[in-house]
Design an enzyme around this catalytic site. Structure first.
Site, PDB file in Angstrom:
ATOM      1  N   SER A  15       0.845  -1.200   0.000  1.00  0.00           N
ATOM      2  CA  SER A  15       0.000   0.000   0.000  1.00  0.00           C
ATOM      3  C   SER A  15       0.876   1.243   0.000  1.00  0.00           C
ATOM      4  O   SER A  15       2.088   1.168   0.199  1.00  0.00           O
ATOM      5  CB  SER A  15      -0.921   0.017   1.229  1.00  0.00           C
ATOM      6  OG  SER A  15      -0.151   0.105   2.422  1.00  0.00           O
ATOM      7  N   LEU A  17       3.166   4.446  -0.127  1.00  0.00           N
ATOM      8  CA  LEU A  17       4.434   4.783  -0.772  1.00  0.00           C
ATOM      9  C   LEU A  17       5.110   3.550  -1.354  1.00  0.00           C
ATOM     10  O   LEU A  17       5.698   3.608  -2.440  1.00  0.00           O
ATOM     11  CB  LEU A  17       5.364   5.461   0.246  1.00  0.00           C
ATOM     12  CG  LEU A  17       4.841   6.716   0.948  1.00  0.00           C
ATOM     13  CD1 LEU A  17       5.888   7.236   1.926  1.00  0.00           C
ATOM     14  CD2 LEU A  17       4.463   7.794  -0.060  1.00  0.00           C
ATOM     15  N   ASP A  36       5.262  -7.471   2.604  1.00  0.00           N
ATOM     16  CA  ASP A  36       4.347  -6.785   3.503  1.00  0.00           C
ATOM     17  C   ASP A  36       3.837  -7.782   4.536  1.00  0.00           C
ATOM     18  O   ASP A  36       3.758  -8.979   4.251  1.00  0.00           O
ATOM     19  CB  ASP A  36       3.160  -6.191   2.729  1.00  0.00           C
ATOM     20  CG  ASP A  36       2.574  -4.957   3.402  1.00  0.00           C
ATOM     21  OD1 ASP A  36       2.083  -5.084   4.536  1.00  0.00           O
ATOM     22  OD2 ASP A  36       2.599  -3.873   2.794  1.00  0.00           O
ATOM     23  N   ASP A  57       7.838  -9.873   8.099  1.00  0.00           N
ATOM     24  CA  ASP A  57       7.899  -9.008   9.276  1.00  0.00           C
ATOM     25  C   ASP A  57       9.320  -8.473   9.347  1.00  0.00           C
ATOM     26  O   ASP A  57      10.256  -9.208   9.653  1.00  0.00           O
ATOM     27  CB  ASP A  57       7.550  -9.806  10.536  1.00  0.00           C
ATOM     28  CG  ASP A  57       7.530  -8.949  11.797  1.00  0.00           C
ATOM     29  OD1 ASP A  57       8.109  -7.845  11.779  1.00  0.00           O
ATOM     30  OD2 ASP A  57       6.949  -9.388  12.802  1.00  0.00           O
ATOM     31  N   CYS A  83       9.860   0.819   2.924  1.00  0.00           N
ATOM     32  CA  CYS A  83       8.700   1.679   3.151  1.00  0.00           C
ATOM     33  C   CYS A  83       7.823   1.188   4.305  1.00  0.00           C
ATOM     34  O   CYS A  83       6.842   1.845   4.644  1.00  0.00           O
ATOM     35  CB  CYS A  83       7.847   1.766   1.883  1.00  0.00           C
ATOM     36  SG  CYS A  83       8.628   2.647   0.514  1.00  0.00           S
ATOM     37  N   TYR A 157       7.315   8.313  17.005  1.00  0.00           N
ATOM     38  CA  TYR A 157       7.474   8.334  15.551  1.00  0.00           C
ATOM     39  C   TYR A 157       8.683   9.172  15.143  1.00  0.00           C
ATOM     40  O   TYR A 157       9.521   8.737  14.335  1.00  0.00           O
ATOM     41  CB  TYR A 157       6.204   8.899  14.916  1.00  0.00           C
ATOM     42  CG  TYR A 157       6.192   8.907  13.415  1.00  0.00           C
ATOM     43  CD1 TYR A 157       6.068   7.721  12.692  1.00  0.00           C
ATOM     44  CD2 TYR A 157       6.274  10.102  12.710  1.00  0.00           C
ATOM     45  CE1 TYR A 157       6.040   7.736  11.298  1.00  0.00           C
ATOM     46  CE2 TYR A 157       6.240  10.125  11.324  1.00  0.00           C
ATOM     47  CZ  TYR A 157       6.122   8.932  10.634  1.00  0.00           C
ATOM     48  OH  TYR A 157       6.105   8.949   9.250  1.00  0.00           O
ATOM     49  N   LYS A 161      12.142   7.977  13.164  1.00  0.00           N
ATOM     50  CA  LYS A 161      12.540   8.546  11.876  1.00  0.00           C
ATOM     51  C   LYS A 161      13.854   9.321  11.988  1.00  0.00           C
ATOM     52  O   LYS A 161      14.664   9.335  11.052  1.00  0.00           O
ATOM     53  CB  LYS A 161      11.425   9.442  11.335  1.00  0.00           C
ATOM     54  CG  LYS A 161      10.130   8.695  11.017  1.00  0.00           C
ATOM     55  CD  LYS A 161      10.347   7.566  10.009  1.00  0.00           C
ATOM     56  CE  LYS A 161       9.051   6.933   9.579  1.00  0.00           C
ATOM     57  NZ  LYS A 161       9.220   5.876   8.551  1.00  0.00           N
ATOM     58  N   PHE A 190       1.880  13.240   2.998  1.00  0.00           N
ATOM     59  CA  PHE A 190       1.544  12.518   1.772  1.00  0.00           C
ATOM     60  C   PHE A 190       0.222  11.785   1.928  1.00  0.00           C
ATOM     61  O   PHE A 190      -0.168  11.395   3.039  1.00  0.00           O
ATOM     62  CB  PHE A 190       2.649  11.529   1.404  1.00  0.00           C
ATOM     63  CG  PHE A 190       3.708  12.122   0.528  1.00  0.00           C
ATOM     64  CD1 PHE A 190       3.894  11.678  -0.777  1.00  0.00           C
ATOM     65  CD2 PHE A 190       4.522  13.144   0.993  1.00  0.00           C
ATOM     66  CE1 PHE A 190       4.854  12.242  -1.594  1.00  0.00           C
ATOM     67  CE2 PHE A 190       5.495  13.708   0.183  1.00  0.00           C
ATOM     68  CZ  PHE A 190       5.668  13.255  -1.114  1.00  0.00           C
ATOM     69  N   THR A 192      -1.346   8.919   2.104  1.00  0.00           N
ATOM     70  CA  THR A 192      -1.118   7.503   2.378  1.00  0.00           C
ATOM     71  C   THR A 192      -2.375   6.900   3.001  1.00  0.00           C
ATOM     72  O   THR A 192      -3.312   7.629   3.360  1.00  0.00           O
ATOM     73  CB  THR A 192       0.059   7.345   3.344  1.00  0.00           C
ATOM     74  OG1 THR A 192      -0.258   8.020   4.572  1.00  0.00           O
ATOM     75  CG2 THR A 192       1.334   7.937   2.751  1.00  0.00           C
TER      76      THR A 192
END
Length: 251
Positions: A15, A17, A36, A57, A83, A157, A161, A190, A192
């Site tokens: 899904s 990006l 995925d 995973d 991603c 988060y 990142k 974005f 998503t």
């Protein structure tokens, strides 16, 4: 790197990006494996592009099995785009007390450790390959503008990142003698699957905060940048923002 005929692996490719990147690389002639945890999503994208779908995973040692299965079908991957990721919100201390250590750890495990896990496993499989032109392979990770301007509720988060940004240059230096490049893309807001769960009013409000173009980014625009990074051998050890000049406020 010339993409045509090269094996590529995309994590989180079912899904958003990742799916857009899988499509873009396949359109350039790559032999794409879509990884995925959601096998249904991976299979849908793979069927669309004529690729291979595998469940994976990224946080587990067993992710190596997925890379090996992909190599059996397409040959050893020379392109990896990470991603896969999650983005739950939570304040350092909220109404119910401090952020759960388990919640914080899960975000770090998936986003940061998962990216490093796939990077190290893929790089180890690229090193024995003969170079194609100047290089053996290219690895692209996905960070976020939250790495620089994490908002309220993004402590986990943003940490994850920021870690991805931080590991980009040393990983590129580690792998330079092996002719393997490492880069990172840091997207802004974005369109998503996560943003599709909120109302159109909220999406429009988020898009209006972007200086220009004043809209949410399209996954295809992320994918176009990923393709360019693969094709441009001089881009190495770099984190590239793709955000319409936005600088996130506290909220």
């Amino acid at each position: 790197m010339d993409i045509k005929g090269v094996a590529a692996v995309i994590t989180g490719g079912g899904s958003g990006l990742g799916a857009a990147t899988a499509r873009a690389l396949a359109a350039k002639g790559a032999k794409v494996t879509v990884l995925d945890v959601n096998l249904d999503g991976a299979e849908a994208v793979a069927a669309e592009i004529g690729g291979l779908a595998l469940t994976c995973d990224v946080t587990q040692e067993s992710a190596a099995d997925a890379l090996d299965a992909a190599a059996e079908k397409h040959g050893a991957a020379r392109i990896l785009v990470n991603c896969a990721g999650i983005g739950p919100a939570g304040k350092t201390v909220g109404k119910n007390g401090p952020l759960s250590l388990a919640e914080y750890s899960k975000v770090i495990q998936v986003n940061l450790i998962g990216s490093f896990n796939m990077l190290r496993l893929a790089a180890a499989r690229m090193i024995p390959l003969e170079p194609v032109g100047e290089e053996r392979g290219i690895i692209i990770n996905t960070a976020s503008v939250a790495a620089y301007e994490g908002q309220i509720g993004q402590v986990a988060y943003a940490s994850s990142k920021g870690g991805i940004v931080g590991m980009t240059l040393p990983a590129a230096r580690d792998l330079a003698q092996s002719r393997i490049r490492v880069n990172t893309i840091a997207p802004g807001t974005f369109l998503t699957p996560l943003l599709m769960t909120v109302s159109e009013e909220i999406r429009n409000s988020l898009g209006a905060q972007v200086p220009f173009p004043s809209r949410l980014g399209e996954p295809s625009e992320y994918a176009a940048l990923a393709v360019h990074i693969v094709e441009n051998t001089m881009i190495n050890g770099e984190t590239i923002r793709i955000d319409g000049a936005i600088r996130m406020g506290p909220r």
